[in-house]
Motif scaffolding. Structure first.
Motif, PDB file in Angstrom:
ATOM      1  N   ILE A 172      22.018  -4.257  61.221  1.00 36.14           N
ATOM      2  CA  ILE A 172      23.186  -3.962  61.857  1.00 36.14           C
ATOM      3  C   ILE A 172      23.863  -2.714  60.977  1.00 36.14           C
ATOM      4  CG2 ILE A 172      25.518  -4.790  62.306  1.00 36.14           C
ATOM      5  CD1 ILE A 172      24.371  -7.453  62.756  1.00 36.14           C
ATOM      6  N   LEU A 173      24.053  -2.660  59.647  1.00 42.28           N
ATOM      7  CA  LEU A 173      24.638  -1.613  59.145  1.00 42.28           C
ATOM      8  C   LEU A 173      23.862  -0.492  59.041  1.00 42.28           C
ATOM      9  CD1 LEU A 173      25.440  -3.654  55.665  1.00 42.28           C
ATOM     10  CD2 LEU A 173      27.401  -2.808  57.331  1.00 42.28           C
ATOM     11  N   ILE A 174      22.450  -0.543  59.023  1.00 36.29           N
ATOM     12  CA  ILE A 174      21.952   0.670  59.067  1.00 36.29           C
ATOM     13  C   ILE A 174      21.908   1.396  60.421  1.00 36.29           C
ATOM     14  CG2 ILE A 174      19.456   1.561  59.117  1.00 36.29           C
ATOM     15  CD1 ILE A 174      18.660  -0.515  56.899  1.00 36.29           C
ATOM     16  N   ASN A 175      21.867   0.585  61.456  1.00 36.73           N
ATOM     17  CA  ASN A 175      22.042   0.930  62.705  1.00 36.73           C
ATOM     18  C   ASN A 175      23.367   1.527  63.071  1.00 36.73           C
ATOM     19  OD1 ASN A 175      19.307   0.567  63.370  1.00 36.73           O
ATOM     20  ND2 ASN A 175      20.033  -1.455  64.485  1.00 36.73           N
ATOM     21  N   ALA A 176      24.374   1.309  62.608  1.00 35.85           N
ATOM     22  CA  ALA A 176      25.735   1.781  62.498  1.00 35.85           C
ATOM     23  C   ALA A 176      25.885   3.150  61.955  1.00 35.85           C
ATOM     24  CB  ALA A 176      26.711   0.649  62.047  1.00 35.85           C
ATOM     25  N   SER A 177      25.174   3.232  60.858  1.00 36.25           N
ATOM     26  CA  SER A 177      25.313   4.698  60.035  1.00 36.25           C
ATOM     27  C   SER A 177      24.625   5.564  60.591  1.00 36.25           C
ATOM     28  CB  SER A 177      24.962   4.009  58.664  1.00 36.25           C
ATOM     29  OG  SER A 177      23.854   3.866  58.336  1.00 36.25           O
ATOM     30  N   ILE A 178      23.536   5.293  61.313  1.00 34.41           N
ATOM     31  CA  ILE A 178      22.736   6.526  61.686  1.00 34.41           C
ATOM     32  C   ILE A 178      23.210   7.278  63.093  1.00 34.41           C
ATOM     33  CG2 ILE A 178      20.496   7.172  62.740  1.00 34.41           C
ATOM     34  CD1 ILE A 178      19.391   4.923  61.546  1.00 34.41           C
ATOM     35  N   PRO A 179      23.435   8.669  62.872  1.00 33.29           N
ATOM     36  CA  PRO A 179      24.198   9.207  63.921  1.00 33.29           C
ATOM     37  C   PRO A 179      23.354   9.537  65.250  1.00 33.29           C
ATOM     38  CG  PRO A 179      23.817  10.801  62.145  1.00 33.29           C
ATOM     39  CD  PRO A 179      23.343   9.315  61.616  1.00 33.29           C
ATOM     40  N   GLN A 180      23.728   9.444  66.471  1.00 29.33           N
ATOM     41  CA  GLN A 180      22.956   9.530  67.513  1.00 29.33           C
ATOM     42  C   GLN A 180      22.206  10.696  67.753  1.00 29.33           C
ATOM     43  OE1 GLN A 180      22.751   6.810  69.724  1.00 29.33           O
ATOM     44  NE2 GLN A 180      24.092   5.931  68.488  1.00 29.33           N
ATOM     45  N   ASN A 181      22.368  11.841  67.040  1.00 31.07           N
ATOM     46  CA  ASN A 181      21.599  13.134  67.342  1.00 31.07           C
ATOM     47  C   ASN A 181      20.765  13.292  66.183  1.00 31.07           C
ATOM     48  OD1 ASN A 181      23.442  13.561  69.268  1.00 31.07           O
ATOM     49  ND2 ASN A 181      24.668  15.208  68.317  1.00 31.07           N
ATOM     50  N   GLY A 182      20.538  12.633  65.235  1.00 31.83           N
ATOM     51  CA  GLY A 182      19.544  12.924  64.193  1.00 31.83           C
ATOM     52  C   GLY A 182      19.563  11.767  62.978  1.00 31.83           C
ATOM     53  N   SER A 183      18.862  12.162  61.945  1.00 33.07           N
ATOM     54  CA  SER A 183      18.586  11.316  60.969  1.00 33.07           C
ATOM     55  C   SER A 183      19.864  11.173  60.062  1.00 33.07           C
ATOM     56  CB  SER A 183      17.464  11.604  60.320  1.00 33.07           C
ATOM     57  OG  SER A 183      17.737  12.574  59.508  1.00 33.07           O
ATOM     58  N   PRO A 184      20.003  10.121  59.145  1.00 29.54           N
ATOM     59  CA  PRO A 184      21.073  10.108  58.531  1.00 29.54           C
ATOM     60  C   PRO A 184      21.212  11.290  57.297  1.00 29.54           C
ATOM     61  CG  PRO A 184      19.950   8.062  58.175  1.00 29.54           C
ATOM     62  CD  PRO A 184      19.155   8.885  59.086  1.00 29.54           C
ATOM     63  N   GLY A 185      22.250  11.756  56.988  1.00 29.38           N
ATOM     64  CA  GLY A 185      22.205  12.974  56.222  1.00 29.38           C
ATOM     65  C   GLY A 185      22.049  14.228  56.835  1.00 29.38           C
ATOM     66  N   GLU A 186      21.579  14.287  57.994  1.00 27.69           N
ATOM     67  CA  GLU A 186      21.227  15.607  58.559  1.00 27.69           C
ATOM     68  C   GLU A 186      22.514  16.191  59.088  1.00 27.69           C
ATOM     69  OE1 GLU A 186      19.122  16.722  62.902  1.00 27.69           O
ATOM     70  OE2 GLU A 186      17.998  15.608  61.306  1.00 27.69           O
ATOM     71  N   LYS A 187      22.788  17.378  58.688  1.00 32.47           N
ATOM     72  CA  LYS A 187      24.142  18.268  59.228  1.00 32.47           C
ATOM     73  C   LYS A 187      23.641  19.005  60.137  1.00 32.47           C
ATOM     74  CE  LYS A 187      25.993  18.067  54.655  1.00 32.47           C
ATOM     75  NZ  LYS A 187      26.541  18.758  53.594  1.00 32.47           N
ATOM     76  N   THR A 188      24.545  18.976  61.339  1.00 36.44           N
ATOM     77  CA  THR A 188      24.458  19.987  62.413  1.00 36.44           C
ATOM     78  C   THR A 188      25.270  21.098  61.991  1.00 36.44           C
ATOM     79  OG1 THR A 188      25.839  18.780  63.647  1.00 36.44           O
ATOM     80  CG2 THR A 188      23.774  18.031  64.034  1.00 36.44           C
ATOM     81  N   ARG A 207      21.330 -15.574  58.596  1.00 37.40           N
ATOM     82  CA  ARG A 207      21.504 -13.736  58.846  1.00 37.40           C
ATOM     83  C   ARG A 207      21.198 -13.053  57.408  1.00 37.40           C
ATOM     84  NH1 ARG A 207      26.293 -11.636  62.435  1.00 37.40           N
ATOM     85  NH2 ARG A 207      25.673 -10.008  60.898  1.00 37.40           N
ATOM     86  N   TYR A 208      21.404 -13.651  56.554  1.00 29.49           N
ATOM     87  CA  TYR A 208      21.265 -13.301  55.174  1.00 29.49           C
ATOM     88  C   TYR A 208      19.603 -13.177  54.784  1.00 29.49           C
ATOM     89  CZ  TYR A 208      20.500 -12.608  49.993  1.00 29.49           C
ATOM     90  OH  TYR A 208      20.456 -12.086  48.983  1.00 29.49           O
ATOM     91  N   ARG A 209      19.171 -14.112  55.216  1.00 37.06           N
ATOM     92  CA  ARG A 209      17.641 -14.501  54.765  1.00 37.06           C
ATOM     93  C   ARG A 209      16.934 -13.511  55.562  1.00 37.06           C
ATOM     94  NH1 ARG A 209      13.774 -16.198  51.668  1.00 37.06           N
ATOM     95  NH2 ARG A 209      12.395 -17.820  52.417  1.00 37.06           N
ATOM     96  N   PHE A 210      17.195 -13.584  56.954  1.00 35.95           N
ATOM     97  CA  PHE A 210      16.290 -12.531  57.749  1.00 35.95           C
ATOM     98  C   PHE A 210      16.903 -11.016  57.796  1.00 35.95           C
ATOM     99  CE2 PHE A 210      15.470 -16.907  59.429  1.00 35.95           C
ATOM    100  CZ  PHE A 210      14.108 -16.943  59.144  1.00 35.95           C
ATOM    101  N   HIS A 211      17.715 -10.772  56.913  1.00 34.21           N
ATOM    102  CA  HIS A 211      18.226  -9.293  56.798  1.00 34.21           C
ATOM    103  C   HIS A 211      18.713  -8.711  58.039  1.00 34.21           C
ATOM    104  CE1 HIS A 211      16.330  -9.341  52.980  1.00 34.21           C
ATOM    105  NE2 HIS A 211      15.073  -9.689  53.667  1.00 34.21           N
ATOM    106  N   ARG A 212      19.232  -9.684  58.910  1.00 33.24           N
ATOM    107  CA  ARG A 212      19.777  -9.093  60.303  1.00 33.24           C
ATOM    108  C   ARG A 212      21.154  -8.226  59.762  1.00 33.24           C
ATOM    109  NH1 ARG A 212      22.778 -12.003  64.866  1.00 33.24           N
ATOM    110  NH2 ARG A 212      23.045 -10.402  66.517  1.00 33.24           N
ATOM    111  N   TRP A 213      21.847  -8.509  58.766  1.00 29.77           N
ATOM    112  CA  TRP A 213      23.026  -7.756  58.266  1.00 29.77           C
ATOM    113  C   TRP A 213      22.623  -6.506  57.986  1.00 29.77           C
ATOM    114  CZ3 TRP A 213      23.532  -6.246  53.374  1.00 29.77           C
ATOM    115  CH2 TRP A 213      22.565  -6.792  52.458  1.00 29.77           C
ATOM    116  N   GLN A 214      21.358  -6.040  57.494  1.00 29.12           N
ATOM    117  CA  GLN A 214      21.044  -4.754  57.022  1.00 29.12           C
ATOM    118  C   GLN A 214      20.521  -4.147  58.149  1.00 29.12           C
ATOM    119  OE1 GLN A 214      17.743  -5.790  54.489  1.00 29.12           O
ATOM    120  NE2 GLN A 214      19.115  -5.752  52.717  1.00 29.12           N
TER     121      GLN A 214
END
Length: 82
Positions: free
Chosen positions: A57-73, A48-55
């Motif tokens: 999972i973390l990235i997909n969990a932090s992106i909001p459904q309505n836009g990109s990260p850091g984008e405020k509505t 999991r570490y070698r193939f960056h699967r954990w990254q």
């Protein structure tokens, strides 16, 4: 958590039960069978570490459904002059 539960219930405990309960092996061999759970956790965790699967999972969990990260509505409210 899935890794720990999976390796415990699918690898460690069944092998320990078979070695001790069915085959009646000595405690030293049964303990080595139990430690095979740790070997499986290490191998799965390494891949999991070698193939960056954990990254992913973390990235997909932090992106909001309505836009990109850091984008405020913002919502605007109209006020009426009464």
């Amino acid at each position: 958590m899935k890794l720990v539960l999976g390796t415990t219930w699918l690898v460690g405990l069944p092998l320990t039960f078979i070695g001790a309960g069915v085959l009646k092996w000595p405690i030293e061999i049964v303990y080595v069978l139990y430690l095979s759970e740790e070997v499986m956790k290490t191998m799965i965790g390494y891949f999991r570490y070698r193939f960056h699967r954990w990254q992913h999972i973390l990235i997909n969990a932090s992106i909001p459904q309505n836009g990109s990260p850091g984008e405020k509505t913002h919502t605007t409210e109209k006020t009426t002059g009464s």
